[in-house]
Design a protein around this motif. Structure first.
Motif, PDB file in Angstrom:
ATOM      1  N   LEU A  13       0.766  -1.031   0.240  1.00 43.43           N
ATOM      2  CA  LEU A  13       0.005   0.022   0.166  1.00 43.43           C
ATOM      3  C   LEU A  13       0.809   1.251  -0.042  1.00 43.43           C
ATOM      4  O   LEU A  13       0.538   2.423  -0.636  1.00 43.43           O
ATOM      5  CB  LEU A  13      -1.022   0.123   1.263  1.00 43.43           C
ATOM      6  N   HIS A  16       2.076   1.879  -3.361  1.00 37.58           N
ATOM      7  CA  HIS A  16       1.062   2.149  -4.393  1.00 37.58           C
ATOM      8  C   HIS A  16       0.800   3.661  -3.911  1.00 37.58           C
ATOM      9  O   HIS A  16       0.773   4.285  -5.192  1.00 37.58           O
ATOM     10  CB  HIS A  16      -0.329   1.397  -3.860  1.00 37.58           C
ATOM     11  N   THR A  44      -8.721   3.011  -2.677  1.00 40.13           N
ATOM     12  CA  THR A  44      -7.718   1.738  -2.523  1.00 40.13           C
ATOM     13  C   THR A  44      -7.277   1.638  -0.863  1.00 40.13           C
ATOM     14  O   THR A  44      -7.048   0.556  -0.511  1.00 40.13           O
ATOM     15  CB  THR A  44      -6.851   2.176  -3.306  1.00 40.13           C
ATOM     16  N   THR A  47      -9.812   0.255   1.403  1.00 42.92           N
ATOM     17  CA  THR A  47      -9.908  -1.513   1.097  1.00 42.92           C
ATOM     18  C   THR A  47      -8.704  -2.332   1.561  1.00 42.92           C
ATOM     19  O   THR A  47      -8.596  -3.563   1.997  1.00 42.92           O
ATOM     20  CB  THR A  47     -10.400  -1.723  -0.048  1.00 42.92           C
ATOM     21  N   ARG A  48      -7.396  -1.691   1.542  1.00 40.62           N
ATOM     22  CA  ARG A  48      -6.040  -2.193   1.605  1.00 40.62           C
ATOM     23  C   ARG A  48      -5.603  -2.209   3.062  1.00 40.62           C
ATOM     24  O   ARG A  48      -4.524  -2.782   3.065  1.00 40.62           O
ATOM     25  CB  ARG A  48      -5.379  -2.085   0.594  1.00 40.62           C
TER      26      ARG A  48
END
Length: 98
Positions: A13, A16, A44, A47-48
């Motif tokens: 993450l 990202h 994103t 959710t991660r």
């Protein structure tokens, strides 16, 4: 300007977020993002994040000129107090000493 703070986040993450933001300190990301990209990045992150915590501070049209979003477990929660945004600590976060 948008600021994202990640606590105990998965390494993927963090990687990202470095596509669009600069990591100025471990887990602290800063950038100027448009609304669409900011919303997609937050989806994103939310959710991660897993068992970690995430906080996003973003521009807003209010007196403070910013607002916040939170995700994850045991997170601080934004609370509106007469138009002023404050952060409420989760119950049990402060240990009482005997």
């Amino acid at each position: 300007m948008t600021v994202v703070v990640l606590i105990a986040a998965p390494a993927g993450l963090r990687g990202h977020l470095t596509r669009w933001m600069v990591e100025v300190a471990p887990g602290v990301f800063v950038s100027t993002l448009n609304n669409r990209l900011r919303d997609r990045l937050w989806q994103t992150v939310a959710t991660r994040i897993g068992t970690g915590q995430a906080i996003m501070i973003e521009p807003a049209n209010n007196e403070q000129r910013w607002s916040t979003r939170t995700a994850g477990q045991d997170r601080w929660t934004p609370v509106d107090y007469d138009g002023l945004l404050l952060m409420a600590r989760p119950r049990g976060a402060r240990k009482e000493q005997a």
